[in-house]
Design an enzyme around this catalytic site. Structure first.
Site, PDB file in Angstrom:
ATOM      1  N   THR A 165      -9.150   8.021-154.382  1.00 13.75           N
ATOM      2  CA  THR A 165     -10.050   8.918-155.084  1.00 13.75           C
ATOM      3  C   THR A 165      -9.189   9.642-156.106  1.00 13.75           C
ATOM      4  OG1 THR A 165     -10.970   9.278-152.899  1.00 13.75           O
ATOM      5  CG2 THR A 165     -11.554  10.910-154.572  1.00 13.75           C
ATOM      6  N   LEU A 194     -21.733   6.585-148.813  1.00 21.17           N
ATOM      7  CA  LEU A 194     -21.085   7.712-149.490  1.00 21.17           C
ATOM      8  C   LEU A 194     -19.826   8.068-148.720  1.00 21.17           C
ATOM      9  CD1 LEU A 194     -24.038  10.179-150.238  1.00 21.17           C
ATOM     10  CD2 LEU A 194     -23.177   8.305-151.642  1.00 21.17           C
ATOM     11  N   GLY A 195     -18.764   8.358-149.438  1.00 15.25           N
ATOM     12  CA  GLY A 195     -17.573   8.910-148.804  1.00 15.25           C
ATOM     13  C   GLY A 195     -17.625  10.426-148.881  1.00 15.25           C
ATOM     14  N   THR A 216      -8.172  13.245-149.998  1.00 11.51           N
ATOM     15  CA  THR A 216      -8.195  11.852-150.430  1.00 11.51           C
ATOM     16  C   THR A 216      -8.063  10.946-149.207  1.00 11.51           C
ATOM     17  OG1 THR A 216      -5.804  11.893-150.821  1.00 11.51           O
ATOM     18  CG2 THR A 216      -7.221  12.315-152.716  1.00 11.51           C
ATOM     19  N   HIS A 217      -8.404   9.690-149.447  1.00  8.38           N
ATOM     20  CA  HIS A 217      -8.397   8.593-148.480  1.00  8.38           C
ATOM     21  C   HIS A 217      -9.642   8.608-147.609  1.00  8.38           C
ATOM     22  CE1 HIS A 217      -6.676   5.168-146.319  1.00  8.38           C
ATOM     23  NE2 HIS A 217      -6.042   4.990-147.457  1.00  8.38           N
ATOM     24  N   GLY A 219     -12.746   9.046-146.252  1.00 11.65           N
ATOM     25  CA  GLY A 219     -13.748  10.106-146.257  1.00 11.65           C
ATOM     26  C   GLY A 219     -14.519  10.208-144.963  1.00 11.65           C
TER      27      GLY A 219
HETATM   28  N1  GLY Z   1     -12.075   9.703-150.061  1.00 12.25           N
HETATM   29  C1  GLY Z   1     -12.854   8.785-150.762  1.00 12.25           C
HETATM   30  C2  GLY Z   1     -13.777   7.986-149.952  1.00 12.25           C
HETATM   31  O1  GLY Z   1     -13.713   7.969-148.736  1.00 12.25           O
HETATM   32  O2  GLY Z   1     -14.614   7.328-150.549  1.00 12.25           O
END
Ligand code: GLY
Length: 307
Positions: A165, A194-195, A216-217, A219
């Site tokens: 992200t 959705l994240g 980030t990472h 979600g």
């Molecule tokens: N952190 C971004 C996602 O999980 O889409």
């Protein structure tokens, strides 16, 4: 003033710094910078460089929060639209809603003058189909995408290889704070997934009285712990920045299922301090930081959280 963003932010970070120095408000300065990240196909997780869902379609997510009014604009699983963080900004500005998704978000993009853009990077299309093709038998290949997708979901969406992200956190010269996010989400995600990037409180949160945070990472993990809000709320309860980030990180570590490795918490406070920690990551990740005392923005390494 302060600006903090993750490593993907490089093509836009300097633009946000310039805007903050020129007196632009935090929300617009961050949206300006993130638009440059979304437009750069070399950033392989956001905008033009992003990854399609399981049926080969781009669906992007973004969120914008004004830490002073605590107004939020967010869009999720939006097809054919860039710059998507600017669309989230328009939701905040023009609608009595916080979040639009899918076809409704695209309809609003049409009304708001955003061109329709397929935006699928040729290399992303190639990698997407190469991996998927290997999982499908000839009958499934002929029927694709009109077949149940759930059986393939776990096999193909490997959380250890989630692409990332971009997140921007900032405080302008007037003391207003903001958080802005943008992503194409997990490669091969189930359509409509959705994240955390469009979810206020999970992937981003800002309150100008205390601070701002973004993740980030994976979600799926930060949504379960409402991590960005947890950081800011802890500061509201009187913890300092370090204690607040550590409390949110410890809470994430109590999740016993799911993939937590590689999650990174980014946070700033209202006094201009920042902290970036990665959880269980194999190696530190880099991030960008700028404050007025610095001649130039600096690229630094995150700290591995030790519980
Ligand atoms: N952190 C971004 C996602 O999980 O889409």
């Amino acid at each position: 003033m302060i600006l903090l963003a993750n490593c993907e932010a490089e093509p836009g970070f300097f633009h946000s710094v310039t805007a903050l120095k020129a007196g632009t408000g935090a929300v617009d300065a961050l949206v300006e910078g993130i638009g440059h990240v979304e437009a750069d196909p070399a950033v392989r997780s956001v905008g033009y460089g992003g990854w399609p869902n399981m049926i080969g379609e781009m669906e992007c997510d973004a969120g914008v929060m004004d830490g002073t009014t605590r107004e939020v604009g967010a869009v999720g699983a939006v097809p054919r639209t860039l710059p998507v963080a600017r669309l989230a900004r328009e939701v905040m500005r023009r609608l009595p809603h916080v979040m639009l998704t899918g076809a409704g978000a695209r309809r609003f993009a049409d009304e708001s003058g955003f061109i329709s853009d397929e935006m699928l990077h040729p290399d992303s299309a190639r990698v997407w189909w190469d991996k998927l093709e290997g999982l499908l038998d000839p009958a499934q290949r002929a029927a694709f995408p009109d077949l149940p997708l759930a059986p393939f979901s776990k096999a193909i969406t490997d959380p250890e290889r989630v692409r990332d992200t971009t997140v921007f956190l900032g405080r302008d010269s007037g003391g207003d704070m903001a958080a802005v996010t943008s992503t194409s989400g997990w490669a091969w995600k189930y359509p409509g997934r959705l994240g955390d990037s469009p979810i206020p409180g999970a992937g981003f949160y800002a309150d100008s009285r205390f601070g701002a945070a973004a993740c980030t990472h994976t979600g799926e993990m930060t949504m379960r712990s409402a991590t960005a809000h947890a950081v800011v709320h802890a500061m509201q309860l009187g913890l300092d920045l370090d204690q607040a980030v550590e409390a949110a990180a410890r809470d994430l570590l109590t999740l016993e299922t799911g993939f937590l490795g590689e999650v990174v918490i980014h946070a700033i406070d209202a006094t201009g301090r920042h902290r970036v920690v990665n959880l269980l990551g194999r190696a530190p990740v880099s991030y960008w930081i700028w404050t007025p005392e610095m001649a130039e923005p600096e690229r630094r390494l995150s700290e591995q959280f030790q519980s």
